[in-house]
Design a protein around this motif. Structure first.
Motif, PDB file in Angstrom:
ATOM      1  N   LEU A   1      22.232  43.147-125.880  1.00  0.00           N
ATOM      2  CA  LEU A   1      22.837  43.180-124.552  1.00  0.00           C
ATOM      3  C   LEU A   1      22.694  44.563-123.937  1.00  0.00           C
ATOM      4  N   SER A   2      22.314  44.601-122.676  1.00  0.00           N
ATOM      5  CA  SER A   2      22.190  45.868-121.958  1.00  0.00           C
ATOM      6  C   SER A   2      23.571  46.368-121.556  1.00  0.00           C
ATOM      7  N   HIS A   3      23.616  47.602-121.023  1.00  0.00           N
ATOM      8  CA  HIS A   3      24.882  48.163-120.546  1.00  0.00           C
ATOM      9  C   HIS A   3      25.522  47.246-119.510  1.00  0.00           C
ATOM     10  N   ALA A   4      24.718  46.834-118.519  1.00  0.00           N
ATOM     11  CA  ALA A   4      25.251  46.010-117.428  1.00  0.00           C
ATOM     12  C   ALA A   4      25.743  44.658-117.954  1.00  0.00           C
ATOM     13  N   GLU A   5      25.012  44.064-118.902  1.00  0.00           N
ATOM     14  CA  GLU A   5      25.392  42.752-119.429  1.00  0.00           C
ATOM     15  C   GLU A   5      26.719  42.819-120.175  1.00  0.00           C
ATOM     16  N   VAL A   6      26.947  43.907-120.920  1.00  0.00           N
ATOM     17  CA  VAL A   6      28.218  44.058-121.634  1.00  0.00           C
ATOM     18  C   VAL A   6      29.382  44.063-120.650  1.00  0.00           C
TER      19      VAL A   6
ATOM     20  N   LEU B   1      44.633  52.652-118.791  1.00  0.00           N
ATOM     21  CA  LEU B   1      44.412  53.716-117.813  1.00  0.00           C
ATOM     22  C   LEU B   1      42.912  53.898-117.628  1.00  0.00           C
ATOM     23  N   ILE B   2      42.433  53.818-116.389  1.00  0.00           N
ATOM     24  CA  ILE B   2      41.000  53.852-116.105  1.00  0.00           C
ATOM     25  C   ILE B   2      40.654  55.087-115.285  1.00  0.00           C
ATOM     26  N   ASP B   3      39.907  56.003-115.894  1.00  0.00           N
ATOM     27  CA  ASP B   3      39.464  57.216-115.221  1.00  0.00           C
ATOM     28  C   ASP B   3      38.205  56.922-114.397  1.00  0.00           C
ATOM     29  N   GLU B   4      37.956  57.734-113.365  1.00  0.00           N
ATOM     30  CA  GLU B   4      36.789  57.540-112.484  1.00  0.00           C
ATOM     31  C   GLU B   4      36.712  56.085-112.024  1.00  0.00           C
ATOM     32  N   SER B   5      37.841  55.553-111.623  1.00  0.00           N
ATOM     33  CA  SER B   5      37.917  54.124-111.294  1.00  0.00           C
ATOM     34  C   SER B   5      37.055  53.750-110.095  1.00  0.00           C
ATOM     35  N   GLN B   6      36.738  54.725-109.237  1.00  0.00           N
ATOM     36  CA  GLN B   6      35.913  54.405-108.057  1.00  0.00           C
ATOM     37  C   GLN B   6      34.494  54.010-108.449  1.00  0.00           C
ATOM     38  N   ASP B   7      34.041  54.415-109.639  1.00  0.00           N
ATOM     39  CA  ASP B   7      32.699  54.060-110.093  1.00  0.00           C
ATOM     40  C   ASP B   7      32.709  52.990-111.180  1.00  0.00           C
ATOM     41  N   THR B   8      33.884  52.488-111.516  1.00  0.00           N
ATOM     42  CA  THR B   8      33.983  51.420-112.510  1.00  0.00           C
ATOM     43  C   THR B   8      33.502  50.116-111.882  1.00  0.00           C
ATOM     44  N   MET B   9      32.714  49.367-112.634  1.00  0.00           N
ATOM     45  CA  MET B   9      32.145  48.121-112.110  1.00  0.00           C
ATOM     46  C   MET B   9      33.229  47.248-111.485  1.00  0.00           C
ATOM     47  N   LYS B  10      32.993  46.839-110.229  1.00  0.00           N
ATOM     48  CA  LYS B  10      34.015  46.104-109.476  1.00  0.00           C
ATOM     49  C   LYS B  10      34.411  44.802-110.173  1.00  0.00           C
ATOM     50  N   GLY B  11      33.461  44.157-110.878  1.00  0.00           N
ATOM     51  CA  GLY B  11      33.781  42.911-111.573  1.00  0.00           C
ATOM     52  C   GLY B  11      34.831  43.114-112.655  1.00  0.00           C
TER      53      GLY B  11
END
Length: 650
Positions: free
Chosen positions: A183-188, A214-224
């Motif tokens: 599995l690729s990064h995106a697929e995971v 707690l999620i750091d750098e949440s603006q770049d965390t995958m929206k899904g």
């Protein structure tokens, strides 16, 4: 009656840690979004909250919270964007059994690992959606379905059949080596998001393990992933609490939400850090003006908190230099050196002097950085071999294409054993050989063992001799390694090395190219590239070079920064400094996006400029190579971002 004026001191954010602890330990607990701008002390705030919630620091409510975690075998989950960020948080926090810190990819894989049937269902659901979307797109065309559309359907149906056959899935983006189950990064991330939404059992497992995420750098965390967690926290109030930390002004990647604050549920708390502890006052004033700017083509709202510099950081230097992008690369580099000299004279800092050069150069795209860093041939070859792995990633993936190893690893280490006088540091060389397995399979019989050692020695000496040669190519340096079987090499590298037939021609324009042809051109380009470029490329990958791209340095800070803005040499389409600075009109696509309220090139470039400028602590030089320098200079003066003596024409 005089209005109460808030003191302009360095402690205006002192209450935020206690505020957040209060949200989390309340009954019921409250989720929150912490707005934390550049240099605001976000990581310090996060660590201080964790120290109180896990009983490291005496705190009444936090101590009770820690006891509940301990009695239930639970922990706080902290999700970071990069491996470096994970190391920083764990390093500051110390040994803490009630906190689990990892990257978003590691968190998602840990969550789904072993649930192979569920992973298969998620991949099949994605495949079915892609097939439905492809058919809807084809039917929406005036001419209806084409042979190409039907080929796409067949490819997706074949992919579904292959997914059904996979019994065990692993996390590794190099599918060529590890097979269909890799599995690729995106697929995971996609699979984890689907399972959080669709599998109640896995939802309960997640909340039983981690009642607080707690999620750091949440603006770049995958929206899904974010949306799935939003849904989960809403459907299970009191069972799982979310805390997002970030700055939507610094969003770089398209998989994050366009405007995260507008997606945060209305009943969440919204604390904010107002300080910028990193940069001098002049730089902080500039980034505040950049974000508050009214620019044609901007659709991004101005939401966010203006920053304040520390009281003792009341200086700082900013300059912008504008030249003609038609200038050739050699002359551009010379003029950029002149800009550095001007910065040295203005700041009186040795960092800008030619013989010191301890400032960081930020370039828009990797190709531009490769030209400035003198490793263009190697970079172009790596991009042909594996476009995704060829570049450093801000999430910490910086190893380069797997197929070129050992070129980027043990060969470089062995080359570093060469001393200035041309002799070999044999002790260091033996250490390299031992660590990379070259001595692991020596025969036990004395005579055979000595013969094998003699062969290794001969190969090493041949390798060292060719690396010392002026103008040596990668093929020449690789030859003794392959022939002498010094290090384990990828089978694709060995096979390509043995193929001396000429490469296919480069396709014209944007013509489609077969993968085999692209790879063959890449191998040919790599083998014929100068060996001296390999070390420069590896340094760039590792983030150790004086050059970096605008995107990769998010989260980093440097005393002195030079930003190179050159749309022509960058060759990309997602960003345009020419449009941002008024040297070029908006495109028709941008105008359509403005009318529809969608994100534009201006939005993306404005955020990127904000990120690059906010990396600088003491001094900042912006170098714009514009299509129309006169128009750019006029627009820059009208913007009032810079004083008159801060603007120079090249």
């Amino acid at each position: 009656m005089n209005a109460v004026v808030q003191p302009l001191d360095n402690d205006r954010d002192a209450h935020v840690v206690e505020d957040i602890c209060g949200y989390i330990t309340a009954v019921p607990p409250r989720s929150f979004f912490l707005f934390a701008g550049a240099g605001s002390g976000k990581t310090r705030t996060l660590v201080e909250v964790l120290r109180r919630l896990t009983g490291v620091v005496e705190h009444e409510a936090g101590g009770q919270y820690a006891e509940r975690l301990r009695s239930r075998g639970q922990s706080v989950r902290v999700i970071t964007y990069t491996k470096n960020a994970t190391a920083v948080v764990t390093g500051r926090l110390g040994e803490n059994y009630l906190t689990a810190v990892s990257t978003i990819h590691a968190f998602c894989w840990e969550f789904i690992k072993g649930f192979d049937e569920d992973i298969r269902d998620a991949l099949l659901a994605r495949n079915a959606k892609n097939l439905t979307d492809a058919k809807a797109y084809a039917m929406g065309k005036k001419k209806g379905e084409s042979d190409k559309d039907r080929e796409k359907y067949a490819e997706l149906e074949k992919e579904a059949d292959e997914i059904r056959k996979i019994e065990v899935f692993i996390y590794h983006p190099d599918r060529n080596t590890y097979g269909q189950g890799a599995l690729s990064h995106a697929e995971v991330l996609e699979v984890a998001a689907w399972l959080i939404r669709e599998r109640p059992t896995l939802q309960r497992i997640l909340e039983d393990r981690h009642p607080l995420i707690l999620i750091d750098e949440s603006q770049d965390t995958m929206k899904g992933v974010l949306d799935a967690l939003f849904e989960l926290s809403k459907s299970r109030p009191g069972h799982i609490t979310l805390g997002l930390l970030g700055d939507h002004r610094q969003r770089i990647y398209p998989h994050g939400h366009d405007d995260l604050p507008s997606h945060v549920p209305e009943d969440w708390e919204r604390p904010a850090l107002q300080m910028n502890h990193r940069s001098q006052q002049r730089i902080v004033k500039l980034i505040n003006k950049i974000w508050d700017a009214d620019i044609e083509g901007r659709t991004q709202p101005k939401t966010g908190v203006p920053q304040h510099s520390r009281t003792e950081k009341n200086a700082g230097t900013v300059r912008i230099f504008v030249g003609d992008t038609k200038t050739d690369t050699v002359n551009k580099i010379e003029k950029e050196a002149v800009c550095a000299q001007a910065m040295a004279a203005t700041t009186a800092s040795a960092a800008w002097q030619e013989d010191v050069r301890s400032y960081k150069i930020l370039a828009l795209e990797h190709k531009l950085a490769a030209k400035r860093g003198d490793f263009c041939e190697v970079y172009n070859a790596m991009e042909l071999l594996d476009k995704d792995a060829a570049t450093p990633k801000s999430n910490g993936e910086r190893t380069g294409p797997a197929m070129v190893r050992p070129v980027l690893g043990p060969m470089l280490e062995l080359a570093e054993c060469l001393q200035p006088d041309g002799s070999l540091n044999e002790f260091a060389a033996m250490d390299v050989l031992r660590r990379h397995g070259a001595l692991a399979k020596l025969p036990q019989i004395s005579a055979e063992r000595q013969a094998a050692l003699d062969n290794i020695h001969a190969a090493v000496m041949s390798f060292i001799a060719v690396t010392f040669k002026d103008g040596a190519t990668v093929r020449e340096v690789l030859s003794p390694v392959i022939e002498g079987k010094l290090f384990d090499a990828d089978s694709r590298l060995v096979q390509a090395y043995g193929d001396t037939s000429p490469p296919p021609l480069e396709p014209e324009g944007r013509g489609k190219e077969a993968k085999e042809d692209r790879l063959k051109r890449g191998w040919h380009a790599l083998f014929n590239a100068p060996w001296k470029e390999i070390a420069k490329y590896r340094s760039y990958l590792a983030g150790e070079a004086e050059l970096a791209t605008h995107q990769v340095v998010k989260g980093s800070e440097f005393k002195h920064v030079m930003v190179i803005m050159d749309d022509k040499e960058a060759g990309g389409t997602q960003f345009s400094y020419d449009r941002l600075f008024g040297a070029e009109a908006l495109s028709s696509t941008d105008q359509e996006n403005v009318e529809e309220g969608k994100e534009t090139t201006i939005d993306r470039t404005l955020r990127l400029l904000y990120v690059t400028c906010s990396r600088a602590e003491e001094s900042l030089a912006l170098v714009l190579w514009a299509k129309n320098p006169a128009a750019a200079l006029d627009a820059i003066k009208r913007s009032e971002w810079f004083a008159g003596d801060e603007i120079s024409a090249l």
